[in-house]
Design an enzyme around this catalytic site. Sequence first.
Site, PDB file in Angstrom:
ATOM      1  N   GLU A 143       0.788  -1.231   0.000  1.00  6.12           N
ATOM      2  CA  GLU A 143       0.000   0.000   0.000  1.00  6.12           C
ATOM      3  C   GLU A 143       0.819   1.281   0.000  1.00  6.12           C
ATOM      4  O   GLU A 143       0.382   2.291  -0.557  1.00  6.12           O
ATOM      5  CB  GLU A 143      -0.961  -0.012   1.195  1.00  6.12           C
ATOM      6  CG  GLU A 143      -2.111  -1.003   1.065  1.00  6.12           C
ATOM      7  CD  GLU A 143      -1.722  -2.430   1.404  1.00  6.12           C
ATOM      8  OE1 GLU A 143      -2.546  -3.331   1.178  1.00  6.12           O
ATOM      9  OE2 GLU A 143      -0.585  -2.644   1.889  1.00  6.12           O
ATOM     10  N   ASP A 181      -3.853  -2.078   5.521  1.00  6.80           N
ATOM     11  CA  ASP A 181      -5.139  -2.150   6.215  1.00  6.80           C
ATOM     12  C   ASP A 181      -5.520  -3.609   6.423  1.00  6.80           C
ATOM     13  O   ASP A 181      -4.659  -4.425   6.683  1.00  6.80           O
ATOM     14  CB  ASP A 181      -6.209  -1.343   5.462  1.00  6.80           C
ATOM     15  CG  ASP A 181      -6.475  -1.870   4.063  1.00  6.80           C
ATOM     16  OD1 ASP A 181      -5.734  -2.756   3.588  1.00  6.80           O
ATOM     17  OD2 ASP A 181      -7.439  -1.408   3.415  1.00  6.80           O
TER      18      ASP A 181
END
Length: 354
Positions: A141, A149
């Site tokens: 990410e 996440d």
Amino acid sequence: MQDGERSGEVIIERRGTAGVIRLNRPRALNSLTLPMIRAIAEALHVFAGDPEVASVVISGEGERGFCAGGDIRALHESARAGDDLAATFWREEFRLNHQIASYPKPYVALMDGITMGGGVGLSSHGRHRIVTERTRLAMPETGIGYIPDIGATWLLPRAPGEAGTWLGLTGLDIGAADAIHAGLADLQIASPRLGAVIDVLSGLPRGSSSSDLDTLLQGLSEPPAESRLRQNAAMIDRAFRFDTVEEILAALAGEEGDFAAETRRVLSTRSPTSLKLALRLLRAGRRSGSLAECLGRELGACLQMLDNPDFFEGIRAAVIDKDRNPKWSPASVEAVEAATVERFLKPVEPPLSL
């Protein structure tokens, strides 16, 4: 559900006593959509209440990947449009992650091929995580201006030493041995034997325990290769023990060897804002007492991402224009102000219901 739902983005069926969930977007590396998340959650609910189902197994169609994560193009379009798709997607995905982590029956994930982002959420929270010689696992990410996440801020801090910090900040992909070393997988089974895994599960007696499955799956497994993360553990622990990205980069600059140099080079290409926020969330996750606490904190940060220019720029460079040349703002770690990071840490309203 013997014949199951055999069309669409998720194939759900029962084979003997095994509840089988197959992600069915092979051309998109089985990237998750909101309807897929809802279908998986409903299937898990049904299988949990079915006394004929002894275990649940999840896999991805095609030979390239188990699941490459969420459909980030759709999330990008949602953020641009200002609708609530992205927020709804994250809320329901995170609830699914928690559902998997607390699942009452043995849950088996076949992490064959690419397993990234949301794919890690579908697998590494499970009780039985199987990797193969083709597994490439990552939380990539920071390279798209986003953050780890799916409960990664609970999983990664519980890896040995600072291996999880390395994974979360660099976003680099790892193979089967490293995934097992990092505690994100349990066993390596050769990809041609995955069919045998499902055959074994389909004949499992009702009421079998996870320890029963451990014994059966161990019999199909093979020893993993040497872990590169384990080989470089001392260096990773020295460099990534700090609580600021600036200190980590300085420590890497003082390390010798190709692994340290490559790590530092990769970090220089990641979103500076994402690096600082990811480290802050990983450290908070280390102090947290539950997955639910981490998921709630991540959701708050994700919702703030909808106003983050790096999120749009990262996805543009990765999947829209595909030039692989994002222009981050701010462009350096030193230029990221503390107040910018704090903005992402506001408690989410309404709270995440699990």
